[in-house]
Design an enzyme around this catalytic site. Structure first.
Site, mmCIF file in Angstrom:
data_model
loop_
_atom_site.group_PDB
_atom_site.id
_atom_site.type_symbol
_atom_site.label_atom_id
_atom_site.label_comp_id
_atom_site.label_asym_id
_atom_site.label_seq_id
_atom_site.Cartn_x
_atom_site.Cartn_y
_atom_site.Cartn_z
ATOM 1 N NE ARG A 1 3.500 -5.005 -12.091
ATOM 2 C CZ ARG A 1 3.030 -4.476 -10.993
ATOM 3 N NH1 ARG A 1 2.168 -3.506 -11.044
ATOM 4 N NH2 ARG A 1 3.441 -4.909 -9.839
ATOM 5 N NE ARG B 1 -0.264 -2.510 0.363
ATOM 6 C CZ ARG B 1 -0.102 -2.752 -0.926
ATOM 7 N NH1 ARG B 1 -0.211 -3.996 -1.371
ATOM 8 N NH2 ARG B 1 0.142 -1.785 -1.759
ATOM 9 N NE ARG C 1 0.590 0.972 -6.433
ATOM 10 C CZ ARG C 1 0.220 0.739 -5.175
ATOM 11 N NH1 ARG C 1 0.079 1.729 -4.305
ATOM 12 N NH2 ARG C 1 -0.004 -0.490 -4.775
ATOM 13 N NE ARG D 1 3.690 -1.185 -1.856
ATOM 14 C CZ ARG D 1 3.216 -1.975 -2.804
ATOM 15 N NH1 ARG D 1 3.046 -3.257 -2.551
ATOM 16 N NH2 ARG D 1 2.938 -1.512 -3.993
ATOM 17 C CE LYS E 1 -0.083 -7.661 -8.228
ATOM 18 N NZ LYS E 1 -0.996 -6.573 -7.842
#
Ligand code: AP5
Ligand code: MG
Length: 228
Positions: free
Chosen positions: A91, A131, A175, A164, A15
Site C-alpha cells: 500500500r 458487507r 480508510r 467487520r 480485492k
C-alpha cells in the site's frame, strides 16, 4: 510454475472477493494483509496489539510491522511452489520495494502482474455498508449486491456471517481518505514497471473476475502460464 499477482484498489473495490475467486480457480494461495492483521488482533498477539489502534482508526499499520509480517508469511511452504495472490499489500512505495526484495530473497520469484480494480467513491461506500463475511472461509457477501443464499449464512460453510468492526461509517471514511492519499504514487510505480492492468471494478463480481481471467489468459500465451 509460480504466479505472483497483486490486487490494488480502494476499500470495497473487491480485492478480497477477486483474490479468493482466482485462488479457487488457479490453486494459488492468497495473502490478505488485512485478514492476517484481523486474525492477530483477534488472538491478541504482539503484532495484533501493536496494529489494533491503526486498524480501528482506518490508518495504515506502520510499514516495518506489515513488511516483516508479509515476509514471514512468504517463507511458508505454500508459497514456494505457486507464488501468491496478494490482497491489500503493498500500500506504499516502501512496501512495494520491500515486496520485490522479499520475493527475490525468500522465493527467488518476481511479480507477474498488478491488477488495479477501479471503483467510484459512491459505489464503494454502499459496498462497505452492506458487507458481511464468513468467519470460517472468509468469503465475502453483500446484503443486496452479492447476498448469500440463506440470510446471514455462508453458502459453503453454513456459518453465521459477521460484519467487520472497521466497516463503521467514520472508519470507512478515513480508510477511503487514506487510500486516496496513497494510491496514485503506487499505481504510477507499477505502471512505470510495465506491470499494471486496470480493471473496471464496477461490473458484477463474475464480470470483474472474467476480465481478470481473460487478461491472464492473454498473457498466458507465454508457455510458462497455462489456464484451463
Ligand atoms: P483490508 O482488510 O485490506 O481492507 P481494505 O483495503 O479497506 O479493503 P476491504 O477489505 O474493505 O475491501 P476489498 O477490496 O477487499 O473488498 P471486498 O472484496 O471485501 O485492510 C484493513 C485494514 O488493515 C487497513 O485499513 C489498515 O489499517 C490495515 N492494513 C491492511 N493492509 C495493510 C498494509 N499493507 N499496510 C498497512 N496497513 C494495512 O468487497 C467489498 C464488498 O463489496 C463485499 O460486500 C462484496 O461482496 C462486494 N463486492 C465485491 N465485488 C463486487 C462487485 N463487483 N459488485 C458488487 N459488489 C461487490
Ligand atoms: Mg478485503
Amino acid at each position: 510454475m509460480y504466479l505472483n499477482l497483486i490486487f490494488l484498489g480502494a476499500p470495497g473495490a473487491g480485492k478480497g472477493t477477486q483474490a479468493k475467486l482466482l485462488s479457487e480457480k488457479l490453486g494459488i494461495p492468497t495473502i490478505s494483509s488485512g485478514e492476517i492483521l484481523r486474525d492477530n488482533i483477534c488472538r491478541r498477539t504482539r503484532l495484533g496489539l501493536e496494529a489494533q489502534d491503526f486498524v480501528e482508526r482506518g490508518e495504515l499499520v506502520p510499514d516495518d510491522l506489515v513488511v516483516s509480517m508479509i515476509t514471514s508469511v512468504l517463507r511458508l511452504p505454500a508459497y514456494q511452489q505457486n507464488g501468491a495472490l496478494l490482497d491489500g499489500f503493498p500500500r506504499s512505495i516502501e512496501q512495494a520495494k520491500a515486496l520485490t526484495l522479499a520475493l527475490k530473497t525468500v522465493l527467488n520469484q518476481e511479480i507477474y502482474r498488478v491488477f488495479y480494480i477501479k471503483v467510484g467513491k459512491g459505489e464503494l461506500a454502499q459496498r462497505l455498508s452492506g458487507r458481511s463475511i464468513c468467519p470460517v472461509c472468509n468469503t465475502t457477501y453483500h446484503d443486496t449486491k452479492n447476498p448469500p443464499l440463506v440470510t446471514q449464512r455462508c453458502n459453503k460453510e453454513g456459518a453465521t456471517l459477521y460484519r467487520r468492526s472497521d466497516d463503521t461509517y467514520a472508519t470507512t471514511l478515513n480508510r477511503l481518505q487514506v487510500y486516496f492519499n496513497h494510491i496514485i504514487p503506487l499505481v504510477d510505480y507499477y505502471d512505470r514497471k510495465g506491470l499494471l492492468e486496470i480493471i473496471n471494478g464496477e461490473q458484477s463480481v463474475e464480470k470483474v473476475n472474467s476480465e481478470i481471467y481473460q487478461k491472464l489468459g492473454e498473457m498466458a500465451r507465454t508457455p510458462q502460464l497455462s489456464l484451463a
